[in-house]
Write a protein that holds these residues in place. Structure first.
Motif, PDB file in Angstrom:
ATOM      1  N   ILE A  71       0.829  -1.208   0.000  1.00 59.34           N
ATOM      2  CA  ILE A  71       0.000   0.000   0.000  1.00 59.34           C
ATOM      3  C   ILE A  71       0.865   1.261   0.000  1.00 59.34           C
ATOM      4  O   ILE A  71       0.532   2.264  -0.644  1.00 59.34           O
ATOM      5  CB  ILE A  71      -0.955  -0.013   1.208  1.00 59.34           C
ATOM      6  CG1 ILE A  71      -1.948  -1.186   1.086  1.00 59.34           C
ATOM      7  CG2 ILE A  71      -1.716   1.303   1.319  1.00 59.34           C
ATOM      8  CD1 ILE A  71      -2.761  -1.425   2.334  1.00 59.34           C
ATOM      9  N   ILE A  82      -5.652  -1.491  -4.269  1.00 53.95           N
ATOM     10  CA  ILE A  82      -7.053  -1.810  -3.984  1.00 53.95           C
ATOM     11  C   ILE A  82      -7.201  -3.271  -3.601  1.00 53.95           C
ATOM     12  O   ILE A  82      -7.947  -3.622  -2.671  1.00 53.95           O
ATOM     13  CB  ILE A  82      -7.937  -1.475  -5.205  1.00 53.95           C
ATOM     14  CG1 ILE A  82      -8.002   0.048  -5.411  1.00 53.95           C
ATOM     15  CG2 ILE A  82      -9.341  -2.026  -5.012  1.00 53.95           C
ATOM     16  CD1 ILE A  82      -8.621   0.811  -4.262  1.00 53.95           C
ATOM     17  N   LEU A  85      -6.087  -3.667  -0.121  1.00 59.05           N
ATOM     18  CA  LEU A  85      -7.093  -3.134   0.796  1.00 59.05           C
ATOM     19  C   LEU A  85      -8.275  -4.097   0.929  1.00 59.05           C
ATOM     20  O   LEU A  85      -8.864  -4.213   2.014  1.00 59.05           O
ATOM     21  CB  LEU A  85      -7.575  -1.773   0.300  1.00 59.05           C
ATOM     22  CG  LEU A  85      -6.571  -0.620   0.410  1.00 59.05           C
ATOM     23  CD1 LEU A  85      -7.129   0.645  -0.230  1.00 59.05           C
ATOM     24  CD2 LEU A  85      -6.202  -0.349   1.868  1.00 59.05           C
ATOM     25  N   PHE A 122      -3.017   6.242   6.026  1.00 63.19           N
ATOM     26  CA  PHE A 122      -4.275   6.972   5.850  1.00 63.19           C
ATOM     27  C   PHE A 122      -4.111   8.119   4.844  1.00 63.19           C
ATOM     28  O   PHE A 122      -5.073   8.499   4.187  1.00 63.19           O
ATOM     29  CB  PHE A 122      -4.785   7.483   7.197  1.00 63.19           C
ATOM     30  CG  PHE A 122      -5.590   6.458   7.939  1.00 63.19           C
ATOM     31  CD1 PHE A 122      -6.970   6.447   7.884  1.00 63.19           C
ATOM     32  CD2 PHE A 122      -4.958   5.470   8.683  1.00 63.19           C
ATOM     33  CE1 PHE A 122      -7.712   5.485   8.541  1.00 63.19           C
ATOM     34  CE2 PHE A 122      -5.686   4.499   9.352  1.00 63.19           C
ATOM     35  CZ  PHE A 122      -7.063   4.505   9.277  1.00 63.19           C
ATOM     36  N   LEU A 125      -4.873   6.502   1.657  1.00 60.11           N
ATOM     37  CA  LEU A 125      -6.308   6.294   1.487  1.00 60.11           C
ATOM     38  C   LEU A 125      -6.993   7.574   1.002  1.00 60.11           C
ATOM     39  O   LEU A 125      -7.859   7.534   0.119  1.00 60.11           O
ATOM     40  CB  LEU A 125      -6.938   5.836   2.806  1.00 60.11           C
ATOM     41  CG  LEU A 125      -6.449   4.497   3.375  1.00 60.11           C
ATOM     42  CD1 LEU A 125      -7.243   4.136   4.623  1.00 60.11           C
ATOM     43  CD2 LEU A 125      -6.547   3.387   2.335  1.00 60.11           C
ATOM     44  N   LEU A 128      -6.147   8.105  -2.590  1.00 63.01           N
ATOM     45  CA  LEU A 128      -6.866   7.159  -3.446  1.00 63.01           C
ATOM     46  C   LEU A 128      -8.291   7.595  -3.733  1.00 63.01           C
ATOM     47  O   LEU A 128      -8.824   7.350  -4.805  1.00 63.01           O
ATOM     48  CB  LEU A 128      -6.900   5.775  -2.788  1.00 63.01           C
ATOM     49  CG  LEU A 128      -5.689   4.865  -2.976  1.00 63.01           C
ATOM     50  CD1 LEU A 128      -5.861   3.599  -2.142  1.00 63.01           C
ATOM     51  CD2 LEU A 128      -5.497   4.511  -4.435  1.00 63.01           C
ATOM     52  N   LEU A 129      -8.914   8.273  -2.751  1.00 68.11           N
ATOM     53  CA  LEU A 129     -10.321   8.652  -2.899  1.00 68.11           C
ATOM     54  C   LEU A 129     -10.524   9.976  -3.617  1.00 68.11           C
ATOM     55  O   LEU A 129     -11.626  10.257  -4.090  1.00 68.11           O
ATOM     56  CB  LEU A 129     -10.978   8.736  -1.519  1.00 68.11           C
ATOM     57  CG  LEU A 129     -11.173   7.420  -0.771  1.00 68.11           C
ATOM     58  CD1 LEU A 129     -12.016   7.646   0.473  1.00 68.11           C
ATOM     59  CD2 LEU A 129     -11.846   6.378  -1.657  1.00 68.11           C
ATOM     60  N   HIS A 152     -14.298   1.681  -4.960  1.00 68.07           N
ATOM     61  CA  HIS A 152     -13.109   2.135  -4.246  1.00 68.07           C
ATOM     62  C   HIS A 152     -13.485   2.932  -3.005  1.00 68.07           C
ATOM     63  O   HIS A 152     -12.889   2.749  -1.928  1.00 68.07           O
ATOM     64  CB  HIS A 152     -12.241   2.983  -5.171  1.00 68.07           C
ATOM     65  CG  HIS A 152     -11.603   2.198  -6.279  1.00 68.07           C
ATOM     66  ND1 HIS A 152     -10.813   2.779  -7.240  1.00 68.07           N
ATOM     67  CD2 HIS A 152     -11.642   0.870  -6.577  1.00 68.07           C
ATOM     68  CE1 HIS A 152     -10.394   1.842  -8.081  1.00 68.07           C
ATOM     69  NE2 HIS A 152     -10.893   0.690  -7.695  1.00 68.07           N
ATOM     70  N   VAL A 156     -12.722   1.699   1.090  1.00 69.14           N
ATOM     71  CA  VAL A 156     -12.011   2.512   2.082  1.00 69.14           C
ATOM     72  C   VAL A 156     -12.908   2.826   3.271  1.00 69.14           C
ATOM     73  O   VAL A 156     -12.488   2.696   4.431  1.00 69.14           O
ATOM     74  CB  VAL A 156     -11.491   3.807   1.428  1.00 69.14           C
ATOM     75  CG1 VAL A 156     -10.907   4.745   2.489  1.00 69.14           C
ATOM     76  CG2 VAL A 156     -10.435   3.486   0.376  1.00 69.14           C
ATOM     77  N   LEU A 159     -13.357  -0.296   5.400  1.00 70.10           N
ATOM     78  CA  LEU A 159     -12.153  -0.641   6.158  1.00 70.10           C
ATOM     79  C   LEU A 159     -12.010   0.255   7.388  1.00 70.10           C
ATOM     80  O   LEU A 159     -11.709  -0.228   8.485  1.00 70.10           O
ATOM     81  CB  LEU A 159     -10.919  -0.505   5.268  1.00 70.10           C
ATOM     82  CG  LEU A 159      -9.573  -0.799   5.949  1.00 70.10           C
ATOM     83  CD1 LEU A 159      -9.537  -2.215   6.506  1.00 70.10           C
ATOM     84  CD2 LEU A 159      -8.413  -0.564   4.981  1.00 70.10           C
ATOM     85  N   ILE A 160     -12.249   1.544   7.223  1.00 75.85           N
ATOM     86  CA  ILE A 160     -12.171   2.455   8.367  1.00 75.85           C
ATOM     87  C   ILE A 160     -13.214   2.078   9.413  1.00 75.85           C
ATOM     88  O   ILE A 160     -12.939   2.068  10.623  1.00 75.85           O
ATOM     89  CB  ILE A 160     -12.358   3.913   7.911  1.00 75.85           C
ATOM     90  CG1 ILE A 160     -11.221   4.334   6.975  1.00 75.85           C
ATOM     91  CG2 ILE A 160     -12.417   4.855   9.118  1.00 75.85           C
ATOM     92  CD1 ILE A 160     -11.423   5.694   6.349  1.00 75.85           C
ATOM     93  N   VAL A 194      -9.207  12.830   7.135  1.00 78.37           N
ATOM     94  CA  VAL A 194     -10.231  11.832   6.808  1.00 78.37           C
ATOM     95  C   VAL A 194     -11.591  12.296   7.301  1.00 78.37           C
ATOM     96  O   VAL A 194     -12.603  12.111   6.615  1.00 78.37           O
ATOM     97  CB  VAL A 194      -9.876  10.463   7.421  1.00 78.37           C
ATOM     98  CG1 VAL A 194     -10.978   9.444   7.132  1.00 78.37           C
ATOM     99  CG2 VAL A 194      -8.544   9.962   6.876  1.00 78.37           C
TER     100      VAL A 194
END
Length: 300
Positions: A71, A82, A85, A122, A125, A128-129, A152, A156, A159-160, A194
């Motif tokens: 990652i 991905i 993840l 993070f 992440l 990625l978003l 995607h 994420v 996962l969070i 985030v």
């Protein structure tokens, strides 16, 4: 099963010792994407009553030794990240109530959480978003791309949520290495923007109403250990999270900057402008020149 799992992990990559005695490096293999997909298939077939595959992977330290190096690799393909993840999502899923070796499974989950609670991870992440959210807000690039972007975002967010679901240890620090993980998670969510990203997603979730459930879960989990009195206390570990005065994204400044750009950019909504600003600020990170990533990935 152990031999099959070892074969899959070997196909993903290997650890290479450093001559000067430094931390070992993770070297990814060419077939790592297919191997990660094979690992997902193995986890789907894992017995929910024993969770033996998850337990083995946790005992072998798959998160710090394999997933995190993939990652955090600045040159890694997004499809591999991905896929990594997805594996992280599967091994951090809540365990069954009547699962065998429940205490050991709980320890493994806490260890996964402790390993994944890293600022640099993070930050990846968020990067990625950024582009998927911008495309979704501005109309996307076709049905296939939109479907991929939605997936995607959901990976994420899920996962969070699962990391926040994993309970802290019952002891006290420093004797209990899993004590205070929730406060650490909240701090990282704030420092890596985030929480602000969650607010942005909340503004565009009208078209993706199923995101509302995940967002509600996330906000509940962030605040679940707080009372109103503690929430506004000066020493509360969470009192800064949604404080607009402490916000690291100055929306008024962003608006001025965006208005000075091209007419196409000025036509974006306020949410899209925020995403565009975040995209610009993450370009160095995505190209591998961000200070957090401009180095070899070490295995701890």
């Amino acid at each position: 099963m152990a031999e099959d799992l070892l074969a899959v992990l070997t196909a993903i990559g290997h650890v290479e010792e450093v001559d000067d005695g430094g931390e070992p490096l993770f070297v990814p293999h060419e077939g790592r994407l297919d191997a990660l997909k094979d690992l997902q298939r193995v986890l789907r077939r894992d017995d929910p009553e024993t969770g033996s595959a998850k337990l083995l992977l946790g005992t072998w330290g798959i998160v710090p030794k394999t997933l995190i190096p993939l990652i955090l690799n600045p040159n890694e393909e997004s499809s591999v990240i991905i896929a990594a993840l997805r594996v992280a999502l599967m091994i951090t899923a809540p365990m069954e109530d009547k699962i065998a070796q429940k205490e050991e499974h709980l320890r493994v989950l806490r260890e996964h959480k402790r390993s994944l609670l890293r600022n640099d991870l993070f930050a990846v992440l968020v990067a990625l978003l950024t582009e998927p959210l911008l495309r979704l807000q501005t109309g996307g690039e076709g049905n296939e791309q939109t479907s991929s972007d939605v997936q995607h975002v959901e990976i994420v967010l899920a996962l969070i949520r699962q990391l926040l679901l994993i309970p802290d240890g019952s002891g006290a620090a420093p004797t209990d290495p899993y004590a205070g993980l929730h406060d650490t998670a909240v701090r990282i969510l704030h420092e890596e923007q985030v929480t602000e990203l969650l607010l942005i997603i909340a503004q565009i979730c009208e078209e993706y109403r199923h995101w509302s459930v995940i967002l509600l879960d996330l906000f509940y989990l962030i605040f679940r250990n707080e009372t109103p009195e503690l929430l506004w206390a000066e020493k509360s570990p969470i009192n800064f999270v949604f404080d607009s005065q402490q916000s690291s994204i100055d929306t008024s400044t962003i608006a001025v900057q965006q208005e000075q750009q091209s007419s196409s950019s000025s036509s974006l909504s306020a949410t899209a402008k925020l995403l565009a600003q975040e995209k610009a600020s993450s370009q160095a990170l995505r190209s591998g020149h961000h200070p957090k990533f401009y180095r070899p990935v070490i295995v701890k």
